[in-house]
Each structure stands twice: as C-alpha cells, then as structure tokens.
Scaffold this motif. Structure first.
Motif: not given
Lengths: 344, 230
Positions: B1, B87, B90-91, B117-119
C-alpha cells in the motif's frame, strides 16, 4: 425468495387500542400482508451474529440529548461484516459540522409481500388467570406466501471506495476516521485498486468470500420475527431462486408471482427470461424448494423445465442444501470470479 | 500500500543533508508511534528473519519549487510518499499518519495538508512490465556503489529483487533490463555518501510482485528514500 407463513404474524404494524395489527399493503383494493425488508434484514443480521460474526454495536442518540432521534451502528465495515453487507448511514449533526458517513448496502432486499390477497384473522384473547377483572387483547394473523426479490452485489463485498478528487483543486484527503479504517483494512491485507471508476481499498478475497458465505448461511437458517411464542414458524425460505447475473437486473422478477388463486411459479417465464438474457448469466440457476411445499406447483415447474433440469442448467434441491452448497463453493474459492465485475 | 502525504515546508530550501538524511528516522518514528514492538523488531532484526526492511519512502518532492543552482528548494506544494507491501507495516504507517499534523524532517517542519491512499495503475497482468523510479536507486558491490552503466548493475539489481521476492514469498522477476537512466546523484546520509541514479527498467514479473515493489522500491536503502517507483 419466498417465505411461507402458516398462521403467523411475523411483522406487526402500529397497534390499535388493545389489538396488534399485522402490516399490509392495499393492492387493487385488496389486502396483501407483508413483512418489511428491514425486519428480514434484521433476522439475517441476527443469524450472522449467531454464526459467530459479531454485529456492529448500535448506539441510540436523540431523545435524551433533546435532539432528533437516531440509532447508529459503529459504521465500521472493516471490523463488522454486517456493516459491510448491509451498509449504513450515520448522519452527522449539522450544527457540529460532523461528517455524514454512509455505505450503500451490497445486499438489497425487497418487501416480502403476499403473492395473493389475504384477509388477516383477528384473534380475540382474554387474560383471566388469577385476576379479578380479565384483560382483553387481540392480534391479527394470517396464512400467506410472501415473496421478495433480492440482490447481492458480490464485487462490492469488502470493497470500500476512497474519496474522489472530483472538482478542480478539491483535495481527496482522508479524514482521520477514514484513515484509521484504511489502516485497519491494510492490517487485514487489503490492497488498493480502481473499482467502478473510483479508487478503493479491498479486503483479501478470503475475507470477502467468508462474509458473503456467512450471509447465505444465515438465510439457510433464517428465523425470527414477532409472535413466535404464539405462532412459531421458522422463516427458512420455502422457495428460493438464485442466478449469478452481470449488473443489477433481476431476470427472476416475474417467476414467483400470484393471482387470486394464490401462488404461481412460472417455469415458462424463467425459460424465456434466461433466453432473453443469454450471455448475461452463469448457469446453473439454483432453485431451493422445501419438500412438501406446494408439490403440485413443483411438479408443474419441473415438467416445464425438464430439459434444463436434465442438462443441469437449472438445479432443484432443498433450500438449505442449495444455500449451504453455494456458501461452501464460495468459501472454497471456486466462485472467486463472481467477486469481481465481469468484463464487458 | 502506498500513501501520498501532501506537505508544506516551513522554509524555502532543505539542507542537502536533510534531503534523504532524516527519512529513516521519520519512518521509524511513525511506526513507533503506532506499534513500538513492530518498529523495534524491524529496526533491529529486519522482517521475518531477513535483514531487509520492506518499507519505502521518498525524499520530500516539491512541485513548482524555484530552480536554484546547488539548492534543494521547496514550495507549498510538496509531497512525501510512504509505502510497504507488508500489511502490518502499511497499517502502522497509515494509522500513525492519520493523527499527524506535522512531520519533522531534519531541521525542517513539514505541515501535513492531508494524505491519500494511492490507487495504482490498473491491476497489472502477468508479463512484461516497465517501472521508473522517482528517486535514485542505490546498489553496492564489494563496498562500491554502482551506477546503471556499470558492469554488474543488472546482476546486483536482479539479486536485490530476487531477495525481496523471497521475503514476500512471491516468484522472482525474470529478464530484467535497464531501459534508461537519469544522471548520477550523490547524497550525504548521516555523513556517509549515497551514490545512484534514477532508472527505468523492464522485467517479466508476477503482478503481485510488481504491486509489492511499487510500495517498497528498487535497490538498497529504500527506508532512506531511495529507489521509490514513480
């Protein structure tokens, strides 16, 4: 889905004096009792909680604070499967300038309406045990087949769209609450992607399968509603027809219907709809039919669709078997393709 | 992410030592705020028995900063990217950023305007992929820092990517090629020099791996702001 109510009153309207009234709608001058979608959604939610998925806690605000009455869930679809599947709207107070958070429900359900007109019976009751002056009370009940359409938007399960940067110079920053939810989702292994033209955070498919399966399992064990002490009756659908379909159209809308004479299950309509929507649906059509429920109609339906049943395009079995079978296929990953939008 | 944090600096330029120098401390500072145990174990031992740290960050990048020879100028329109393919990490980064109004970057204070958040680009498909870095890629061989034209560059980058794939338990990419490179850059990081150049590379890779390195970076010292993929 069709729920058969045998001498019951699973959903009451506003009472009058000492009499509890069932809900009904007037169609062409005749009374059709119904069970509200909200009630059934509650039964399914309770069923999911009973199967180990804790329900999002509800907080009631309003009266005590001298404000408009509201009841909100935690609005946390990452932690709570029911917030994810049933959506929510938590309106912020205007004067506090609080944000409104909302999620459209991926599970949509119509009103369970009697397929034929029915005149409810009023049961007159007296409570005289041990009291000098008897207490009079009454309630309505009925026997009817109630049908409702439903849609389960699987690609949206566990998919949470992010704020859009639409409008010139408008930032699409996350609020603190949104950011913390994204963090929670990330901890569960969520990834980011473009979903229906908008940026989104998506939980891993394993969790999404689990949540969708949980809902089907809750329907397979459906129970709940009012007056169970007097009328009991489980609420497992006596008849359920499901087909995986691209988009939000319901090709089954006229398959389960009724007339003055009662329930009709139109195999001919199903065949014509399937032909008209060829390419938009994935076989088989799963039909759950409780044994003993309108065997006459079942025989007609199976005769009408004999060819499709023989070649496996239509599968007929017990609703529980059909629902749990589908849930188990889902959990196993065989239906993962359903969790993404089909390519057009 | 990947997350993009929009910032505004409190000064017109950053000292050269402060371009990449504070990155590592900022990352560990954020992780520590949300999950001190994770921050400590990542710092001391790396990730799951590998010395590598699956975290990426950029130096602060300022849009429309005035060009001035020999000066790293800032503008009110700055951004810092953070990311991790793991995860938990990132979290922790996102959760820590959620409550931040400011990032102290060396001597500078970066006011956080907000973050998103970059998609990424549409989900990658199996096959050839091209990646370009926004910050220089650092690679070393026998203590010497390599540039894209150097003899062992591709070999060392392939080694680095394979090692990252191992950590993430994903298939390693194949057929790595350097398609283009930026000029040589040297930054001082806590007194020691880091030499590298931005690169454009092509490879055949599993889409999950491409997604992962987009949140991690190419080459060494990604936690120091190097090798971030554009």
């Amino acid at each position: 889905m069709l729920i058969s109510v045998e001498a019951g009153a699973p959903n009451n309207g506003k009472g009058e004096d000492t009499t509890a009234r069932v809900k009904y709608a007037t169609v062409r001058g005749r009374r059709h009792p119904y069970v509200s979608a909200q009630a059934v959604r509650r039964w399914i939610r309770d069923g999911m909680a009973g199967r180990g998925a804790p329900a999002s806690p509800v907080t009631r605000v309003g009266k005590a604070q001298n404000r408009a009455q509201k009841a909100n869930t935690d609005a946390d679809p990452i932690t709570y499967a029911d917030d994810d599947l049933f959506g929510y709207m938590r309106a912020g107070a205007k004067k506090d300038d609080a944000a409104t958070t909302l999620r459209d429900s991926p599970f949509m359900l119509g009103t369970l309406m009697s397929v034929a007109p029915v005149h409810p019976t009023e049961d007159f009751g007296v409570m005289s045990r041990g009291v000098g002056e008897p207490v009079l009370h009454g309630h309505e009940f009925y026997t009817a087949d109630l049908a409702a359409p439903f849609l389960f938007d699987l690609p949206r399960v566990g998919t949470f769209t992010l704020p859009n940067a639409d409008g010139v110079g408008r930032p699409n920053y996350l609020t603190q609450e949104q950011a913390l939810q994204v963090a929670q989702a990330a901890a569960l292994g969520a990834g980011t992607e473009v979903f229906r033209g908008q940026g989104a955070v998506r939980l891993p498919v394993k969790e999404r399968r689990h949540r969708a399966a949980l809902l089907l399992e809750a329907v397979a064990h459906l129970h709940g509603g009012a007056k169970q002490a007097l009328h009991y009756g489980d609420r497992v659908p006596s008849l359920i027809v499901m087909v995986p379909f691209k988009g939000g159209v319901n090709p089954l809308a006229h398959v389960i219907t009724g007339d003055e004479g009662g329930l009709l299950v139109r195999g001919d309509v199903l065949r014509k709809e399937l032909a008209a929507w060829n390419g938009e649906w994935i076989p088989p059509v799963r039909v759950g039919w409780r044994p003993g429920f309108r065997d006459d109609l079942r025989a007609d339906f199976e005769k009408e669709c004999a060819q499709e049943i023989a070649d496996g395009t239509i599968v007929v079995d017990h609703p529980r078997t059909v629902l749990l079978g589908l849930a188990s296929e889902m959990r196993g990953g065989a239906l993962d393709a359903w969790f993404d939008d089909a390519a057009q | 992410m990947r997350v993009k944090v929009d910032v505004e600096a409190d000064r017109p330029s950053l000292a050269w030592d402060d371009v990449h120098g504070p990155a590592r401390a900022v990352v560990y500072g954020l992780l520590e705020e949300h999950d001190p145990v994770l921050a400590r174990s990542l710092h001391d031992d790396g990730w799951r028995g590998h010395p590598l740290k699956p975290v990426g960050v950029t130096s602060p990048q300022f849009k429309g900063a005035p060009r001035k020879r020999g000066v790293y100028t800032t503008s009110p329109d700055g951004s810092v990217w953070f990311g991790s393919p793991v995860p938990e990490i990132a979290a922790a980064l996102v959760a820590a950023l959620a409550v931040r109004t400011e990032i102290v970057w060396g001597a500078a204070r970066l006011r956080v305007r907000g973050f998103t958040v970059e998609v990424g680009t549409p989900a990658a498909v199996e096959g050839l992929v091209e990646l370009e870095t926004a910050t220089p890629v650092v690679l070393r061989r026998e203590g010497r820092e390599l540039l894209p034209d150097d003899e062992h560059y591709v070999e060392r980058l392939q080694h680095n990517l394979s090692h990252k794939a191992d950590v993430l338990e994903l298939p390693a990419p194949r057929g790595l090629r350097v398609l283009g490179a930026g000029p040589r850059r040297m930054f001082s990081v806590r007194g020691a020099p880091r030499v590298g150049a931005t690169v454009r590379v092509g490879m055949e890779a599993d889409p999950r791996f491409v997604d992962a390195v987009r949140s991690w970076g190419l080459g060494l010292d990604t936690v120091q702001g190097f090798g971030w993929i554009r």
